[in-house]
Design a protein around this motif. Sequence first.
Motif, PDB file in Angstrom:
ATOM      1  N   HIS A 106       0.799  -1.213   0.000  1.00 43.71           N
ATOM      2  CA  HIS A 106       0.000   0.000   0.000  1.00 43.71           C
ATOM      3  C   HIS A 106       0.835   1.268   0.000  1.00 43.71           C
ATOM      4  CE1 HIS A 106      -4.242   1.519   1.347  1.00 43.71           C
ATOM      5  NE2 HIS A 106      -3.828   2.073   0.226  1.00 43.71           N
ATOM      6  N   ASP A 130     -10.203  -0.353   3.219  1.00 44.40           N
ATOM      7  CA  ASP A 130      -9.052  -0.904   3.940  1.00 44.40           C
ATOM      8  C   ASP A 130      -9.492  -1.471   5.280  1.00 44.40           C
ATOM      9  OD1 ASP A 130      -6.381  -1.366   4.854  1.00 44.40           O
ATOM     10  OD2 ASP A 130      -5.692   0.445   3.846  1.00 44.40           O
ATOM     11  N   HIS A 146       3.793   1.083   4.430  1.00 43.75           N
ATOM     12  CA  HIS A 146       2.390   0.780   4.108  1.00 43.75           C
ATOM     13  C   HIS A 146       1.459   1.226   5.217  1.00 43.75           C
ATOM     14  CE1 HIS A 146       1.722  -2.721   6.850  1.00 43.75           C
ATOM     15  NE2 HIS A 146       3.040  -2.700   6.855  1.00 43.75           N
ATOM     16  N   SER A 211      -8.315   4.225  -3.436  1.00 47.05           N
ATOM     17  CA  SER A 211      -7.266   3.288  -3.046  1.00 47.05           C
ATOM     18  C   SER A 211      -7.932   2.079  -2.409  1.00 47.05           C
ATOM     19  CB  SER A 211      -6.287   3.941  -2.065  1.00 47.05           C
ATOM     20  OG  SER A 211      -5.211   3.070  -1.783  1.00 47.05           O
ATOM     21  N   ASP A 213      -7.389  -1.277  -0.826  1.00 46.69           N
ATOM     22  CA  ASP A 213      -6.565  -2.295  -0.184  1.00 46.69           C
ATOM     23  C   ASP A 213      -7.435  -3.543  -0.049  1.00 46.69           C
ATOM     24  OD1 ASP A 213      -5.226  -3.988   1.645  1.00 46.69           O
ATOM     25  OD2 ASP A 213      -4.239  -2.285   2.596  1.00 46.69           O
ATOM     26  N   GLU A 258      -2.042  -4.838  -2.171  1.00 46.46           N
ATOM     27  CA  GLU A 258      -1.891  -5.805  -1.088  1.00 46.46           C
ATOM     28  C   GLU A 258      -2.374  -7.214  -1.417  1.00 46.46           C
ATOM     29  OE1 GLU A 258      -0.120  -5.439   1.564  1.00 46.46           O
ATOM     30  OE2 GLU A 258       0.164  -3.260   1.644  1.00 46.46           O
TER      31      GLU A 258
END
Length: 284
Positions: A106, A130, A146, A211, A213, A258
């Motif tokens: 990440h 996330d 990360h 983003s 993850d 990830e």
Amino acid sequence: MNGFLHGELSCTEQDPETARFRVIPVPLERTVSYGGGTAGGPDAILAASVELERLFQGAEPCRKGIVTEPPLNCFEALPDVMEQIATRTEAAIKAGAVPVVLGGEHALTCGAVRGVVRGLDRPVGIVQIDAHADLRKAYQGEIHSHASVMQVLAEEDGLPLAQFGVRALCREEVDRRARCEVFACDAEALVTGAVQAVDLPTDFPEDIYVSFDLDGLDPSILPATGTPVPGGLGYYQSLNLIRHALTGRRLVGFDVVELAPEPGSRVSNFTAAQIVYALMSFTP
């Protein structure tokens, strides 16, 4: 390795000058703190992508063109790696394309977002899926960790941040959330309430970088990640949350990070590739 979706069902448009999506593989694995394997994430996603169907919920984003760039060299000093990533995403933005960054850990999001901001030269808000807040300052002494990527972007760069699905964080991160005015809807409330849509603050920027993850998903859905945490989001739930967050806004770039591929299992790789393609379908 073939480019994204460039198998039997390949899109015909692969011209870097006209393709809407520029896929940027970043096999970064430098600051992982539990399980390893993220360096193999981009190749695994690309390999799985050739098995995807071209249609996703009625959309066919590959018709807009997808080109896959060569992978980054991730063995230089981390600030140099971040600048390499930023250079790639900035170039994509200036060419009128959407940068699609495949991770890798990440930490790469720092470079990716900075390049998008440079390319647009206007405010960008981050929507993060996330299990973790990633708001620790220089975790284990590394600025580009990360676990510190959102601290850099939200606190040091001052970018608006909305977090969905977090369920593992420390007191430092709780305090930093408050100081940085991070908008957060954590996993317990989302999952137990089966929440599919949350309105972003009205003053959140129109341009959005997502983003994703993969440990934001429950490990029963996607087990191949270095830091699996129980109680995560569902597949459709995560996509619905992003789709709703984009209402009235523009998706200008995104990453999927990830993935730590497991030998002998394809489910996580294929799921990650499907999420990449789903996010492409959310772009204008």
